[in-house]
Design a protein around this motif. Structure first.
Motif, PDB file in Angstrom:
ATOM      1  N   ASN A   1       0.837  -1.198   0.000  1.00 40.19           N
ATOM      2  CA  ASN A   1       0.000   0.000   0.000  1.00 40.19           C
ATOM      3  C   ASN A   1       0.871   1.248   0.000  1.00 40.19           C
ATOM      4  O   ASN A   1       2.110   1.170  -0.122  1.00 40.19           O
ATOM      5  CB  ASN A   1      -0.967  -0.016   1.188  1.00 40.19           C
ATOM      6  N   THR A   2       0.240   2.391   0.163  1.00 44.58           N
ATOM      7  CA  THR A   2       0.980   3.658   0.122  1.00 44.58           C
ATOM      8  C   THR A   2       1.963   3.789   1.277  1.00 44.58           C
ATOM      9  O   THR A   2       2.943   4.535   1.185  1.00 44.58           O
ATOM     10  CB  THR A   2      -0.010   4.836   0.157  1.00 44.58           C
ATOM     11  N   GLU A   3       1.694   3.056   2.374  1.00 44.23           N
ATOM     12  CA  GLU A   3       2.593   3.093   3.523  1.00 44.23           C
ATOM     13  C   GLU A   3       3.633   1.981   3.476  1.00 44.23           C
ATOM     14  O   GLU A   3       4.310   1.715   4.463  1.00 44.23           O
ATOM     15  CB  GLU A   3       1.771   2.967   4.811  1.00 44.23           C
ATOM     16  N   LYS A   4       3.742   1.307   2.323  1.00 46.23           N
ATOM     17  CA  LYS A   4       4.719   0.230   2.104  1.00 46.23           C
ATOM     18  C   LYS A   4       4.462  -0.975   3.020  1.00 46.23           C
ATOM     19  O   LYS A   4       5.392  -1.713   3.359  1.00 46.23           O
ATOM     20  CB  LYS A   4       6.150   0.740   2.312  1.00 46.23           C
ATOM     21  N   SER A   5       3.213  -1.165   3.417  1.00 45.59           N
ATOM     22  CA  SER A   5       2.843  -2.343   4.194  1.00 45.59           C
ATOM     23  C   SER A   5       2.280  -3.408   3.264  1.00 45.59           C
ATOM     24  O   SER A   5       1.582  -3.096   2.288  1.00 45.59           O
ATOM     25  CB  SER A   5       1.796  -1.987   5.264  1.00 45.59           C
ATOM     26  N   LEU A   6       2.569  -4.661   3.569  1.00 44.73           N
ATOM     27  CA  LEU A   6       2.133  -5.759   2.720  1.00 44.73           C
ATOM     28  C   LEU A   6       0.633  -5.999   2.875  1.00 44.73           C
ATOM     29  O   LEU A   6       0.127  -6.126   3.987  1.00 44.73           O
ATOM     30  CB  LEU A   6       2.907  -7.041   3.075  1.00 44.73           C
ATOM     31  N   GLN A   7      -0.069  -6.058   1.754  1.00 44.11           N
ATOM     32  CA  GLN A   7      -1.502  -6.300   1.747  1.00 44.11           C
ATOM     33  C   GLN A   7      -1.794  -7.608   1.014  1.00 44.11           C
ATOM     34  O   GLN A   7      -1.207  -7.877  -0.036  1.00 44.11           O
ATOM     35  CB  GLN A   7      -2.242  -5.148   1.055  1.00 44.11           C
ATOM     36  N   PHE A   8      -2.711  -8.420   1.584  1.00 47.15           N
ATOM     37  CA  PHE A   8      -3.086  -9.692   0.954  1.00 47.15           C
ATOM     38  C   PHE A   8      -4.580  -9.693   0.672  1.00 47.15           C
ATOM     39  O   PHE A   8      -5.392  -9.417   1.560  1.00 47.15           O
ATOM     40  CB  PHE A   8      -2.736 -10.868   1.861  1.00 47.15           C
ATOM     41  N   THR A   9      -4.939  -9.987  -0.565  1.00 47.28           N
ATOM     42  CA  THR A   9      -6.342 -10.097  -0.972  1.00 47.28           C
ATOM     43  C   THR A   9      -6.617 -11.534  -1.388  1.00 47.28           C
ATOM     44  O   THR A   9      -6.123 -11.985  -2.426  1.00 47.28           O
ATOM     45  CB  THR A   9      -6.659  -9.150  -2.144  1.00 47.28           C
ATOM     46  N   PRO A  10      -7.360 -12.305  -0.566  1.00 46.99           N
ATOM     47  CA  PRO A  10      -7.584 -13.723  -0.900  1.00 46.99           C
ATOM     48  C   PRO A  10      -8.592 -13.891  -2.031  1.00 46.99           C
ATOM     49  O   PRO A  10      -9.507 -13.082  -2.197  1.00 46.99           O
ATOM     50  CB  PRO A  10      -8.124 -14.308   0.409  1.00 46.99           C
ATOM     51  N   PHE A  11      -8.419 -14.948  -2.826  1.00 43.28           N
ATOM     52  CA  PHE A  11      -9.412 -15.335  -3.808  1.00 43.28           C
ATOM     53  C   PHE A  11     -10.489 -16.175  -3.119  1.00 43.28           C
ATOM     54  O   PHE A  11     -10.205 -16.864  -2.151  1.00 43.28           O
ATOM     55  CB  PHE A  11      -8.777 -16.149  -4.940  1.00 43.28           C
ATOM     56  N   GLU A  12     -11.697 -16.132  -3.636  1.00 42.55           N
ATOM     57  CA  GLU A  12     -12.800 -16.900  -3.046  1.00 42.55           C
ATOM     58  C   GLU A  12     -13.198 -18.078  -3.919  1.00 42.55           C
ATOM     59  O   GLU A  12     -14.295 -18.611  -3.806  1.00 42.55           O
ATOM     60  CB  GLU A  12     -14.010 -15.985  -2.825  1.00 42.55           C
ATOM     61  N   THR A  13     -12.278 -18.502  -4.787  1.00 40.53           N
ATOM     62  CA  THR A  13     -12.592 -19.619  -5.685  1.00 40.53           C
ATOM     63  C   THR A  13     -12.293 -20.971  -5.067  1.00 40.53           C
ATOM     64  O   THR A  13     -12.717 -21.995  -5.598  1.00 40.53           O
ATOM     65  CB  THR A  13     -11.772 -19.476  -6.981  1.00 40.53           C
ATOM     66  N   GLU A  14     -11.548 -21.002  -3.949  1.00 41.77           N
ATOM     67  CA  GLU A  14     -11.124 -22.277  -3.358  1.00 41.77           C
ATOM     68  C   GLU A  14     -11.745 -22.435  -1.968  1.00 41.77           C
ATOM     69  O   GLU A  14     -11.750 -21.501  -1.168  1.00 41.77           O
ATOM     70  CB  GLU A  14      -9.590 -22.323  -3.248  1.00 41.77           C
ATOM     71  N   ASN A  15     -12.290 -23.616  -1.701  1.00 42.04           N
ATOM     72  CA  ASN A  15     -12.849 -23.941  -0.386  1.00 42.04           C
ATOM     73  C   ASN A  15     -11.960 -24.991   0.251  1.00 42.04           C
ATOM     74  O   ASN A  15     -11.918 -26.138  -0.185  1.00 42.04           O
ATOM     75  CB  ASN A  15     -14.281 -24.461  -0.512  1.00 42.04           C
ATOM     76  N   PHE A  16     -11.226 -24.620   1.313  1.00 35.47           N
ATOM     77  CA  PHE A  16     -10.263 -25.520   1.945  1.00 35.47           C
ATOM     78  C   PHE A  16     -10.905 -26.407   3.015  1.00 35.47           C
ATOM     79  O   PHE A  16     -10.193 -27.116   3.710  1.00 35.47           O
ATOM     80  CB  PHE A  16      -9.118 -24.702   2.562  1.00 35.47           C
ATOM     81  N   ASN A  17     -12.216 -26.363   3.134  1.00 35.88           N
ATOM     82  CA  ASN A  17     -12.919 -27.239   4.070  1.00 35.88           C
ATOM     83  C   ASN A  17     -13.237 -28.555   3.354  1.00 35.88           C
ATOM     84  O   ASN A  17     -14.118 -28.616   2.492  1.00 35.88           O
ATOM     85  CB  ASN A  17     -14.210 -26.567   4.553  1.00 35.88           C
TER      86      ASN A  17
END
Length: 317
Positions: A112-128
């Motif tokens: 982001n603008t503050e140089k912090s790592l951002q993670f956006t997960p995909f919703e295509t996979e169900n790990f249950n």
């Protein structure tokens, strides 16, 4: 855009079996159970699933990912560690240049603008794994008020009037209705009487069967004059789903020797069974709390065994 497809595949495989997969020096993927839910706005039904998140603070190598990479690619543990470091180095370089790092089926990383790592997960996979084969379902909304208003409009346009002449013209309808009510009440009373008789008969039959069984048990009872002494066997109960692996051995006697060595050093070492490769797994100890297990793992890696790693598995199943 840098795409780490192969590493993402290994991580995806592990997330179906473990709640936490750590990428050494980069961070950890975490899964958390979510119940089935309904989106009222879109009328969409979602099955039980596991939400995916990322924790930048968990970077200490627990050996899980490295051991899996080594087993799949048939290389040494050290080579697997180096391959993972190559992936993370390339990812860090791409992120520093303002690009997006995509992990296939998992999500994407960016700064982001503050140089912090951002993670956006995909919703295509169900790990249950318990929801295997279940998918989302969207239903059309049922609007009952529309039908109600339609009926009311029809009544306004074509009202139904029952005149006295029509009522007098068919007087037998009244008597037919009275007769129908009488038959219904009579049939209902007869049915209740029949059900009462059936229940009494079933209860009497059950009492007779219980008496016969009790008599047979009494006739079959016998006494042993010289009974054998009772033997008390103490079986250590496996507690906790977090196990610090000390090693895996092809020969069981080597695993037993390893347990004796570790117990002399004060560890609560034991065997936890054979893995899918036919190796006898020895653990330093098992823990119920993940934080405590990770803390002990760091101590063991620092003072005892750098190759020790954490296995998350329910041994009661």
């Amino acid at each position: 855009m840098f795409v780490s497809m192969q590493l993402a595949t290994y991580i995806k495989d592990l997330l179906y079996r473990y709640e936490c997969v750590i990428i050494p020096g980069f961070g950890a993927f975490l899964t958390q159970y979510q119940s089935a839910r309904i989106d009222d706005e879109t009328n969409t039904f979602y099955p039980p699933s596991k939400s995916l998140s990322f924790n930048r603070q968990l970077q200490t190598n627990d050996g899980l990912l490295a051991n899996y990479v080594a087993s799949v690619e048939k290389c040494s543990y050290e080579v697997a560690i180096q391959k993972i470091r190559n992936y993370t180095s390339k990812a860090a370089l791409q992120l520093s240049e303002g690009e997006t790092v995509v992990f296939k089926h998992l999500g994407e990383f960016s700064l982001n603008t503050e140089k912090s790592l951002q993670f956006t997960p995909f919703e295509t996979e169900n790990f249950n794994t318990a929801s295997f084969g279940l998918s989302t379902y969207t239903s059309t909304k049922v609007n009952r008020e529309v039908y109600k208003e339609t009926v009311e409009n029809l009544e306004e346009k074509a009202p139904i009037h029952i005149t006295p002449e029509r009522r007098a013209f068919k007087p037998y309808l009244k008597y037919a209705a009275v007769g129908l009510i009488a038959l219904t009440l009579g049939g209902f009373g007869g049915m209740k009487l029949y059900e009462s008789k059936v229940q009494k008969h079933n209860f009497a039959a059950k009492q007779e069967a219980d008496n016969r069984i009790e008599n047979q048990i009494q006739e079959a009872t016998f006494v042993i004059e010289n009974p054998l002494p009772a033997i008390k066997v103490t079986v250590p109960k496996q507690k906790g789903n977090y196990h610090i692996i000390a090693g895996a051995f092809r020969m069981e006697e080597n695993a037993v020797n390893k347990i004796e060595q570790l117990n002399k050093k004060g560890y609560n070492a034991k065997l936890i069974g054979v893995n899918k490769y036919g190796l006898h797994q020895v653990v330093y100890a098992s823990y119920e709390n993940r934080r405590e297990a990770l803390q002990q793992l760091r101590n063991i890696k620092r003072t005892e065994n750098e190759a020790a790693w954490l296995l998350v598995k329910d041994l009661s199943k």
